[in-house]
Design a protein around this motif. Sequence first.
Motif, mmCIF file in Angstrom:
data_model
loop_
_atom_site.group_PDB
_atom_site.id
_atom_site.type_symbol
_atom_site.label_atom_id
_atom_site.label_comp_id
_atom_site.label_asym_id
_atom_site.label_seq_id
_atom_site.Cartn_x
_atom_site.Cartn_y
_atom_site.Cartn_z
ATOM 1 N N PRO A 104 3.689 -47.973 -21.455
ATOM 2 C CA PRO A 104 3.906 -47.427 -23.102
ATOM 3 C C PRO A 104 5.493 -47.634 -23.264
ATOM 4 C CG PRO A 104 2.618 -46.096 -21.682
ATOM 5 C CD PRO A 104 3.205 -47.086 -20.704
ATOM 6 N N LYS A 105 5.581 -47.734 -24.636
ATOM 7 C CA LYS A 105 6.946 -47.728 -25.054
ATOM 8 C C LYS A 105 6.894 -46.601 -26.395
ATOM 9 C CE LYS A 105 8.398 -51.087 -27.873
ATOM 10 N NZ LYS A 105 8.921 -52.525 -28.101
ATOM 11 N N LEU A 106 7.720 -45.652 -26.296
ATOM 12 C CA LEU A 106 8.086 -44.669 -27.078
ATOM 13 C C LEU A 106 9.192 -45.062 -28.066
ATOM 14 C CD1 LEU A 106 7.230 -42.145 -28.688
ATOM 15 C CD2 LEU A 106 8.422 -40.828 -26.960
ATOM 16 N N CYS A 107 9.076 -45.017 -29.324
ATOM 17 C CA CYS A 107 10.287 -45.560 -30.314
ATOM 18 C C CYS A 107 10.235 -44.133 -31.174
ATOM 19 C CB CYS A 107 10.073 -46.637 -30.995
ATOM 20 S SG CYS A 107 10.140 -48.021 -29.589
ATOM 21 N N PRO A 108 11.121 -43.134 -31.134
ATOM 22 C CA PRO A 108 11.356 -42.231 -32.139
ATOM 23 C C PRO A 108 12.368 -42.693 -33.167
ATOM 24 C CG PRO A 108 11.962 -41.349 -29.964
ATOM 25 C CD PRO A 108 11.816 -42.629 -29.881
#
Length: 263
Positions: free
Chosen positions: A2-6
């Motif tokens: 997964p890749k989380l981008c706030p």
Amino acid sequence: MPKLCPLYSGSSGNSYYLETAGKGILIDCGRNAKQLESALKEKEIDISRIQAIFITHEHTDHVSALRVFAGRYHIRAYASYGTIAALEDKGYLSEKVDIQPITLDGVELDDFFIEPFRISHDCVEGYGYVVETQDDRKTAFATDTGIITPAMQTALTGCDTVVLESNHDIGMLRCGKYPYVLKRRILSDVGHLSNELCALTAVDLVKTGTTRLLLAHLSRENNIPELAMQASLCELERSGMKQQVDFLLSVIPEICHDKPVRY
């Protein structure tokens, strides 16, 4: 992986992008559509990858781009029944916005399973979300809550990554310029989570397997990133846990230019 981008975090707007296997979802769409488009472009995120938008609640800083952005790109949105009714009342929907109810049973969407949990906030029927990807990773979004209820604690336990509210320093809030009624609201069980309560929650989460904590929704008036960071870091270290050994702790800025978080 997964890749989380706030994208945005705080009282002026909130939005987070989570991606796996080339497909993504948004949690909330605060700010306006132009700003949201700009943030996604800066992160090199193709809008066509976004499969859905999950709305936590009807307050402006979480939904201000919904009508234009979801309508323009034909992206389905999900929210609780109560939130949908509130959005209709407030004029945040149109015939171009496809919004569907999501219950506590959750919904499966491409490579995601999204399971909501109730938050304790002064909204109609607010949700936080736990998002599980096909590699069994769990990411939780828990902001806009005055307390961590037992149900919230159950939902967050075992999540690999948690976006957790650290809204205000109690001393700054009490001594600040906000009117008494607003201070009382923020400090209430249906207000916002303080640095102190966030820190105690962080300890419980790391003890039960969370390895990455991102502190979110900081108040511009009643907090500073260094205070939020130190409150949780000190409490974690006091409990015998070490940064970059047992956990990774960081603060999400109001406008996030940081690289995506991969885990």
